[in-house]
Write an enzyme that holds these catalytic residues in place. Structure first.
Site, PDB file in Angstrom:
ATOM      1  NE  ARG A 132       5.404   2.919  -5.477  1.00 44.31           N
ATOM      2  CZ  ARG A 132       5.805   1.653  -5.322  1.00 44.31           C
ATOM      3  NH1 ARG A 132       7.076   1.378  -5.131  1.00 44.31           N
ATOM      4  NH2 ARG A 132       4.925   0.672  -5.352  1.00 44.31           N
TER       5      ARG A 132
ATOM      6  CG  HIS B 250       0.667  -0.390  -2.396  1.00 44.77           C
ATOM      7  ND1 HIS B 250       0.388   0.059  -3.672  1.00 44.77           N
ATOM      8  CD2 HIS B 250       1.756  -1.197  -2.514  1.00 44.77           C
ATOM      9  CE1 HIS B 250       1.282  -0.452  -4.501  1.00 44.77           C
ATOM     10  NE2 HIS B 250       2.113  -1.218  -3.838  1.00 44.77           N
TER      11      HIS B 250
ATOM     12  CD  GLN C  70       1.054  -5.573  -3.233  1.00 44.59           C
ATOM     13  OE1 GLN C  70       1.913  -5.001  -3.882  1.00 44.59           O
ATOM     14  NE2 GLN C  70       0.897  -6.886  -3.267  1.00 44.59           N
TER      15      GLN C  70
ATOM     16  CG  ASP D  19       5.184  -4.412   3.540  1.00 43.44           C
ATOM     17  OD1 ASP D  19       6.191  -4.750   2.874  1.00 43.44           O
ATOM     18  OD2 ASP D  19       4.610  -3.313   3.395  1.00 43.44           O
TER      19      ASP D  19
ATOM     20  CB  CYS E  69       3.155  -6.307  -0.800  1.00 41.78           C
ATOM     21  SG  CYS E  69       4.231  -5.556   0.431  1.00 41.78           S
TER      22      CYS E  69
ATOM     23  NE  ARG F 222       0.402  -4.719  -7.482  1.00 40.27           N
ATOM     24  CZ  ARG F 222       1.310  -3.817  -7.130  1.00 40.27           C
ATOM     25  NH1 ARG F 222       2.359  -4.165  -6.436  1.00 40.27           N
ATOM     26  NH2 ARG F 222       1.142  -2.532  -7.418  1.00 40.27           N
TER      27      ARG F 222
HETATM   28  N1   CP Z   1       4.716  -4.467  -4.073  1.00 43.28           N
HETATM   29  C1   CP Z   1       5.150  -3.375  -4.722  1.00 43.28           C
HETATM   30  O1   CP Z   1       4.470  -2.368  -4.855  1.00 43.28           O
HETATM   31  O2   CP Z   1       6.419  -3.480  -5.202  1.00 43.28           O
HETATM   32  P1   CP Z   1       7.269  -2.344  -5.904  1.00 43.28           P
HETATM   33  O3   CP Z   1       7.726  -1.389  -4.825  1.00 43.28           O
HETATM   34  O4   CP Z   1       8.416  -3.075  -6.530  1.00 43.28           O
HETATM   35  O5   CP Z   1       6.421  -1.636  -6.898  1.00 43.28           O
HETATM   36  N1  NVA Z   2       5.552  -0.882   2.986  1.00 46.97           N
HETATM   37  C1  NVA Z   2       6.419  -0.946   1.838  1.00 46.97           C
HETATM   38  C2  NVA Z   2       5.691  -1.466   0.658  1.00 46.97           C
HETATM   39  C3  NVA Z   2       6.495  -1.596  -0.603  1.00 46.97           C
HETATM   40  C4  NVA Z   2       5.697  -2.094  -1.760  1.00 46.97           C
HETATM   41  C5  NVA Z   2       7.009   0.427   1.570  1.00 46.97           C
HETATM   42  O1  NVA Z   2       6.255   1.403   1.610  1.00 46.97           O
HETATM   43  O2  NVA Z   2       8.202   0.527   1.351  1.00 46.97           O
END
Ligand code: CP
Ligand code: NVA
Length: 314
Positions: A110, A137, A140, A233, A273, A301
Site C-alpha cells: 500500500r 484499489h 477492493q 467513499d 469500501c 475482502r
Molecule cells: N477498504 C479498505 O481498504 O480499508 P482499510 O484502509 O482499512 O484497509
Molecule cells: N479513498 C480512500 C479509500 C480507503 C480504503 C483512501 O484512499 O483513503
C-alpha cells in the site's frame, strides 16, 4: 477465451486483466467463502510460502484480511511498516524489491504514489499486489463485485451509481472492473473532481466490448435513479489532508442519506469500501439501515484476498 494463467502475475491495475480473469478471481473468492462456511477454515494451498506486506499508509481491512487470508492458505504474511524498513531511511524501492524477492513469494504493498508499485513490480522477481495507491484499489473492487454478485445473483446489466469524489482511487477500480464485468457505472461528482483520464479511457474501451455504460454526471439524484447499488467513499482520502476543506465544500451536496436512497428506488443497496466518515459522505441511517451491505463487503475482502493469493501464487 483466455487461459487462466494468473500464476506469477502482478496485480497492480485491473486494466491488465481480461474480463474472464476477473470473473475467475470472483468465482474462486465465492468458492473459498462457501468452503469456509462449510467448516473448511484452512485450505493450505500455499503451505510454506511467505508474503511481505509493506504499508506506507494506515489500514484495517486490507492489512488484516490479507494476513488472515495468508494464514488460512497455510502461508506466512508479515506486516512491514514502510517507515520501519530501510526504505524509510532512503534505501531504494528497486533494491528493496530485489532483496525481498529473494525471501518471499509475493509482495503486497500500500503506497502513497502509484508509481512506487510500478517500480516495485519492475524489480521484483515475485508478484506485487496493489493494496491501495493514490490511483486505484483493485482488491477492493474485486471484493465488491463479488459481494454484488452474491446479493443480486448476477453482475451483467446491473447499474452501480457512485456518488462523491470522481477522482477517488476505489472508484477508479470500480470503473475498470465494472466495465469489464458488464456492470453499468454511473458517477455523480462535481466538475472539479473528474476521474483520471487514462482510467476513464480504459473503462470506456472495456465497456464498448462488454456492452456496459459508463456515465459521468453531476446530479446525484439523476445518477442513482433506478440503480442496483449506490456506492460512496470518503471525501478526503488518505494523504489529501491539505485539500480537505476544499473537497468537503465541493462534496457537501453529494451526501448519501435516506432521501437519496429513496430516490434510488427499491432495488438499491448501499455500498462503501470503509472506513466511513459518518455524517459526511454517508449518514448513520444509511450505514446502519436496511440498504447497507457494507459489512458483507468488508467480510468478502478476506475471501477475495485468498482467491488473489491462491491464483497468483499456487
Ligand atoms: N477498504 C479498505 O481498504 O480499508 P482499510 O484502509 O482499512 O484497509
Ligand atoms: N479513498 C480512500 C479509500 C480507503 C480504503 C483512501 O484512499 O483513503
Amino acid at each position: 477465451m483466455t487461459l487462466y494463467n494468473l500464476k506469477g502475475r502482478h496485480l497492480i491495475c485491473l486494466t491488465e486483466y481480461a474480463p474472464d480473469e476477473l470473473e475467475r478471481i470472483i468465482e474462486v473468492g465465492l468458492s473459498f467463502k462457501r468452503r469456509f462456511y462449510a467448516g473448511e477454515r484452512v485450505i493450505p494451498v500455499l503451505r510454506g510460502r511467505s508474503i511481505a506486506m509493506i504499508f506506507e499508509k494506515p489500514s484495517t481491512r486490507t492489512r488484516v484480511s490479507f494476513e488472515v487470508a495468508a494464514n488460512q492458505l497455510g502461508a506466512h504474511a508479515m506486516y512491514l511498516n514502510w517507515r520501519d524498513l530501510q526504505l524509510g531511511r532512503g534505501e531504494t524501492i528497486a533494491d528493496t524489491a530485489r532483496v525481498l524477492s529473494r525471501y518471499v513469494d509475493a509482495i503486497v504493498a500500500r503506497v502513497k504514489e502509484h508509481s512506487k508499485l510500478e517500480e516495485l513490480a519492475r524489480y521484483s522477481g515475485v508478484p506485487v499486489i496493489n493494496a491501495l495507491s493514490d490511483l486505484s484499489h483493485p482488491c477492493q473492487a474485486l471484493g465488491d463485485y463479488m459481494t454484488l454478485l452474491e446479493v443480486k445473483g448476477r453482475l451483467r446489466g446491473l447499474t452501480l451509481a457512485f456518488v462523491g469524489d470522481g477522482s477517488d482511487n476505489v472508484l477508479h477500480s470500480l470503473l475498470v472492473a465494472g466495465a469489464k464485468l458488464g456492470v453499468n457505472v454511473r458517477v455523480a461528482t462535481p466538475r472539479q473532481l473528474q476521474p483520471n483520464e487514462e482510467i476513464l479511457k480504459a473503462a470506456r474501451e472495456a465497456a464498448a466490448e462488454s456492452g456496459a455504460e459508463i456515465e459521468i454526471l453531476e446530479d446525484p439524484v439523476e445518477a442513482v435513479r433506478g440503480a442496483d447499488a449506490v456506492y460512496t467513499d470518503v471525501w478526503v482520502s488518505m494523504g489529501q489532508e491539505e485539500v480537505a476543506a476544499e473537497k468537503i465544500k465541493l462534496l457537501r451536496p453529494y451526501q448519501v442519506n435516506a432521501k437519496l436512497m429513496e430516490a434510488a428506488g427499491s432495488k438499491a443497496v448501499f455500498m462503501h469500501c470503509l472506513p466511513a466518515h459518518r455524517g459526511q459522505e454517508v449518514t448513520d441511517e444509511v450505514m446502519d439501515g436496511p440498504w447497507s451491505i457494507v459489512w458483507d463487503q468488508a467480510e468478502n475482502r478476506l475471501h477475495i484476498q485468498k482467491a488473489i493469493l491462491a491464483l497468483l501464487l499456487a
